[in-house]
Write a protein that holds these residues in place. Structure first.
Motif, mmCIF file in Angstrom:
data_model
loop_
_atom_site.group_PDB
_atom_site.id
_atom_site.type_symbol
_atom_site.label_atom_id
_atom_site.label_comp_id
_atom_site.label_asym_id
_atom_site.label_seq_id
_atom_site.Cartn_x
_atom_site.Cartn_y
_atom_site.Cartn_z
ATOM 1 N N GLY A 174 0.821 -1.202 0.000
ATOM 2 C CA GLY A 174 0.000 0.000 0.000
ATOM 3 C C GLY A 174 0.852 1.247 0.000
ATOM 4 N N SER A 175 0.204 2.396 -0.045
ATOM 5 C CA SER A 175 0.931 3.658 -0.013
ATOM 6 C C SER A 175 1.584 3.825 1.352
ATOM 7 N N PRO A 176 2.554 4.702 1.451
ATOM 8 C CA PRO A 176 3.191 4.935 2.750
ATOM 9 C C PRO A 176 2.166 5.445 3.763
ATOM 10 N N ASN A 177 2.374 5.056 5.016
ATOM 11 C CA ASN A 177 1.621 5.606 6.147
ATOM 12 C C ASN A 177 0.183 5.122 6.301
ATOM 13 N N VAL A 178 -0.229 4.162 5.479
ATOM 14 C CA VAL A 178 -1.612 3.689 5.625
ATOM 15 C C VAL A 178 -1.756 2.746 6.823
ATOM 16 N N GLY A 179 -0.606 2.285 7.372
ATOM 17 C CA GLY A 179 -0.671 1.431 8.567
ATOM 18 C C GLY A 179 -0.349 -0.033 8.309
ATOM 19 N N LYS A 180 0.471 -0.299 7.301
ATOM 20 C CA LYS A 180 0.843 -1.694 6.988
ATOM 21 C C LYS A 180 1.625 -2.309 8.140
ATOM 22 N N SER A 181 2.628 -1.584 8.615
ATOM 23 C CA SER A 181 3.453 -2.120 9.706
ATOM 24 C C SER A 181 2.626 -2.287 10.975
ATOM 25 N N SER A 182 1.718 -1.338 11.215
ATOM 26 C CA SER A 182 0.869 -1.443 12.403
ATOM 27 C C SER A 182 -0.003 -2.689 12.312
ATOM 28 N N ALA A 193 7.512 -4.568 13.690
ATOM 29 C CA ALA A 193 7.931 -3.569 12.709
ATOM 30 C C ALA A 193 7.908 -2.177 13.334
ATOM 31 N N ILE A 194 8.795 -1.320 12.866
ATOM 32 C CA ILE A 194 8.822 0.058 13.368
ATOM 33 C C ILE A 194 7.658 0.830 12.763
ATOM 34 N N VAL A 195 6.950 1.543 13.643
ATOM 35 C CA VAL A 195 5.804 2.342 13.210
ATOM 36 C C VAL A 195 6.064 3.793 13.586
ATOM 37 N N THR A 196 5.953 4.705 12.626
ATOM 38 C CA THR A 196 6.041 6.133 12.942
ATOM 39 C C THR A 196 5.042 6.870 12.051
ATOM 40 N N PRO A 197 4.713 8.119 12.419
ATOM 41 C CA PRO A 197 3.799 8.898 11.559
ATOM 42 C C PRO A 197 4.493 9.376 10.284
ATOM 43 N N THR A 201 8.490 4.972 6.406
ATOM 44 C CA THR A 201 9.224 4.416 7.551
ATOM 45 C C THR A 201 9.858 3.077 7.201
ATOM 46 N N THR A 202 9.053 2.183 6.630
ATOM 47 C CA THR A 202 9.560 0.839 6.332
ATOM 48 C C THR A 202 10.374 0.888 5.047
ATOM 49 N N ARG A 203 11.625 0.416 5.160
ATOM 50 C CA ARG A 203 12.497 0.464 3.991
ATOM 51 C C ARG A 203 12.739 -0.917 3.420
ATOM 52 N N ALA A 223 7.869 -1.884 2.084
ATOM 53 C CA ALA A 223 7.985 -0.434 1.968
ATOM 54 C C ALA A 223 6.781 0.093 1.196
ATOM 55 N N GLY A 224 6.212 1.220 1.671
ATOM 56 C CA GLY A 224 5.058 1.825 1.006
ATOM 57 C C GLY A 224 5.406 2.228 -0.421
ATOM 58 N N LEU A 225 4.412 2.113 -1.314
ATOM 59 C CA LEU A 225 4.664 2.393 -2.730
ATOM 60 C C LEU A 225 4.291 3.838 -3.050
ATOM 61 N N ASP A 279 -11.031 3.617 13.061
ATOM 62 C CA ASP A 279 -11.313 4.301 14.337
ATOM 63 C C ASP A 279 -11.375 5.809 14.156
ATOM 64 N N LEU A 280 -10.675 6.309 13.122
ATOM 65 C CA LEU A 280 -10.684 7.759 12.862
ATOM 66 C C LEU A 280 -11.915 8.170 12.063
ATOM 67 N N ARG A 281 -12.617 7.188 11.508
ATOM 68 C CA ARG A 281 -13.774 7.479 10.637
ATOM 69 C C ARG A 281 -14.990 6.712 11.101
ATOM 70 N N VAL A 293 -10.791 -2.222 8.943
ATOM 71 C CA VAL A 293 -10.097 -2.629 10.166
ATOM 72 C C VAL A 293 -9.499 -1.413 10.876
ATOM 73 N N SER A 294 -9.088 -1.634 12.099
ATOM 74 C CA SER A 294 -8.281 -0.640 12.788
ATOM 75 C C SER A 294 -7.140 -1.363 13.469
ATOM 76 N N ALA A 295 -5.932 -1.053 13.044
ATOM 77 C CA ALA A 295 -4.768 -1.652 13.691
ATOM 78 C C ALA A 295 -4.677 -1.136 15.117
ATOM 79 N N ARG A 296 -5.256 0.027 15.359
ATOM 80 C CA ARG A 296 -5.177 0.606 16.698
ATOM 81 C C ARG A 296 -6.111 -0.102 17.672
HETATM 82 N N1 LIG Z 1 -5.685 6.072 14.414
HETATM 83 C C1 LIG Z 1 -5.004 5.082 13.834
HETATM 84 N N2 LIG Z 1 -3.726 5.269 13.488
HETATM 85 C C2 LIG Z 1 -3.059 4.265 12.903
HETATM 86 C C3 LIG Z 1 -3.689 3.033 12.631
HETATM 87 N N3 LIG Z 1 -2.783 2.228 12.031
HETATM 88 C C4 LIG Z 1 -1.634 2.927 11.935
HETATM 89 N N4 LIG Z 1 -1.803 4.176 12.452
HETATM 90 C C5 LIG Z 1 -0.786 5.233 12.511
HETATM 91 O O1 LIG Z 1 -0.419 5.564 11.202
HETATM 92 C C6 LIG Z 1 0.972 5.914 11.149
HETATM 93 C C7 LIG Z 1 1.675 5.059 10.102
HETATM 94 O O2 LIG Z 1 1.643 3.701 10.491
HETATM 95 P P1 LIG Z 1 2.646 2.660 9.898
HETATM 96 O O3 LIG Z 1 2.184 1.322 10.395
HETATM 97 O O4 LIG Z 1 4.043 3.034 10.137
HETATM 98 O O5 LIG Z 1 2.299 2.787 8.353
HETATM 99 P P2 LIG Z 1 3.009 2.048 7.116
HETATM 100 O O6 LIG Z 1 1.943 1.792 6.123
HETATM 101 O O7 LIG Z 1 3.804 0.904 7.579
HETATM 102 O O8 LIG Z 1 3.937 3.197 6.556
HETATM 103 P P3 LIG Z 1 5.310 3.062 5.735
HETATM 104 O O9 LIG Z 1 6.189 2.105 6.436
HETATM 105 O O10 LIG Z 1 5.825 4.453 5.782
HETATM 106 O O11 LIG Z 1 4.953 2.656 4.362
HETATM 107 C C8 LIG Z 1 1.507 5.688 12.554
HETATM 108 O O12 LIG Z 1 1.528 6.907 13.210
HETATM 109 C C9 LIG Z 1 0.475 4.772 13.193
HETATM 110 O O13 LIG Z 1 0.405 4.923 14.585
HETATM 111 C C10 LIG Z 1 -5.053 2.859 13.004
HETATM 112 O O14 LIG Z 1 -5.692 1.820 12.818
HETATM 113 N N5 LIG Z 1 -5.663 3.936 13.599
#
Ligand SMILES: Nc1nc2c(ncn2[C@@H]2O[C@H](COP(=O)(O)OP(=O)(O)OP(=O)(O)O)[C@@H](O)[C@H]2O)c(=O)[nH]1
Ligand SMILES: [Mg+2]
Length: 387
Positions: A174-182, A193-197, A201-203, A223-225, A279-281, A293-296
């Motif tokens: 998926g695209s970067p930051n969508v929450g794949k690692s989470s 996996a390391i998770v950051t905003p 992040t994932t290389r 790594a996000g595409l 959870d945000l929507r 889903v919500s990884a959170r």
């Molecule tokens: N509110 C909320 N935030 C989330 C959720 N999943 C992930 N996040 C946040 O989204 C941000 C990105 O999460 P990552 O898991 O690093 O996303 P990623 O897709 O692995 O990103 P890349 O490695 O950069 O491609 C982090 O700040 C997470 O805490 C979720 O289900 N709900």
């Protein structure tokens, strides 16, 4: 009893178990010495045996001997290795069933049905002018239909089982930051996996073995595409593509409510669209067939787990799955192809008979009824030492 070396020196105390032929694993006379264990004592005991003329077993030698003595057929011998290597509860259960001969029996039943059909056909070849010709043709056509259906079923059960052997490869893309690692962390139940905003992040690709309902699954975070000029990120994305090439199931991850473009160039394998961060929507509705889903919070994860198994073709019937190897699948597919050709050649009796023979030969390689020696070598060399 007491174990002593050639000089009468006490080495250990233990049990000596004698299995007279044919009541042993290999069918030969076998003597087992059970010591207290511990690497040093074991080594001394072993050295004493070797000094007295014994030699170490080669990889797979016991099972190979059991096969040569007719205690096991080839598919059962392979099941021994599968049992030892089993990476999940389900795989071990299936290996045990193959070892007890269930898979061999299914193959044997197919083979016997083919033998009967061949006998019928070859008899026709010998008496081509017989009047009963038409009747026999119809009878063999009917039998062929039944054998093909039975083979398809075994192939289906074997394909399922082959998933158990290797584990299901599930790639998160998926695209970067969508929450794949989470999501990976959530499914693994650990912060792997390391998770950051920060997007990107994932290389590197990260593999995490997990179990879903006792089935081995290998989750791969990638790594996000996106379009990026960062050299490291580009390498990471190249890895993502490589991983996608090996996937059994792709999780195409999106962020709920954001209008990211759909992922393109995904491989032609089973795919599940996943909308994360619901959870945000509150009130978000995933499109038809997709999973929210919500990884959170963990919302939707049970559904996602079930979807992964069903997308991989795993149905929880369990009982009737064969832990097939690639070799078995190839033989079954080849047999299937020849039966298909036979069905198309019913007007030409000789060709029909020949296709049946080829199908039969492929089936026979599974249990080893007609296996070449090099095939045996290949199979046993992959065993762990000894067994
Ligand atoms: N509110 C909320 N935030 C989330 C959720 N999943 C992930 N996040 C946040 O989204 C941000 C990105 O999460 P990552 O898991 O690093 O996303 P990623 O897709 O692995 O990103 P890349 O490695 O950069 O491609 C982090 O700040 C997470 O805490 C979720 O289900 N709900
Ligand atoms: Mg990541």
């Amino acid at each position: 009893m007491k174990f002593r070396d050639a000089g009468g020196q006490l080495l250990d105390e233990g049990i000596a178990l004698y299995f007279p032929a044919p009541h042993s694993y290999t069918g030969e006379d076998v003597l087992e010495l059970h010591g207290h264990g511990g690497p040093v004592v074991m080594q001394m005991l072993l050295a004493t045996c070797l000094d007295s003329g014994a030699r170490l077993a080669e990889p797979g030698e016991f099972t190979r001997r059991a096969l040569l003595e007719g205690r096991l057929d080839l598919a059962q011998a392979e099941a021994v290795a599968d049992l030892i290597d089993a990476a999940s509860r389900e795989a071990a259960r299936c290996a045990l069933r193959s070892l007890s001969g269930e898979f061999s029996a299914a193959i044997e039943a197919l083979r016997m049905a083919l033998v009967e059909l061949r006998a019928l056909t070859e008899a026709q070849l010998d008496f081509p002018e017989e009047e009963l010709d038409e009747f026999h043709r119809e009878a063999s056509a009917r039998r062929l239909v039944a054998v093909r259906a039975a083979l398809d079923q075994v192939l289906d059960q074997s394909r399922q089982g082959s998933l158990l052997r290797s584990g299901i490869h599930v790639v998160l893309a998926g695209s970067p930051n969508v929450g794949k690692s989470s999501l990976l962390n959530r499914l693994a139940g650990e912060e792997r996996a390391i998770v950051t905003p920060i997007p990107g992040t994932t290389r590197d690709a990260l593999r995490e073995p997990i179990h879903i309902e006792g089935v081995a699954v290998i989750l791969v975070d990638t790594a996000g595409l996106r379009t990026s000029s960062d050299a490291i990120e580009q390498l990471g994305m190249a890895r993502t593509q490589q991983e996608l090439g090996r996937a059994d199931v792709v999780l195409a991850v999106y962020e709920a409510g954001s209008d990211l473009p759909p992922l393109r160039n995904l491989p032609e394998v089973a795919r599940i669209e996943v909308y994360n961060k619901v959870d945000l929507r509150p009130g978000f509705e995933a499109p038809q067939g997709a999973i929210a889903v919500s990884a959170r919070t963990g919302e939707g994860l049970a559904e996602l787990r079930r979807a992964i198994l069903s997308a991989a073709g795993w149905s929880a019937t369990g009982e009737s799955v064969f832990l097939a190897r690639e070799r078995h699948l190839r033989a079954l597919s080849a047999a299937r192809t020849h039966l298909g050709r036979a069905a198309a050649e019913q007007a030409r009796w000789e060709l029909f008979a020949e296709e049946l023979r080829l199908a039969h030969d492929h089936l026979a390689t599974i249990t080893g009824a007609f296996s070449a020696d090099d095939l045996l070598g290949e199979i046993f060399s992959r065993f762990c030492i000894g067994k």
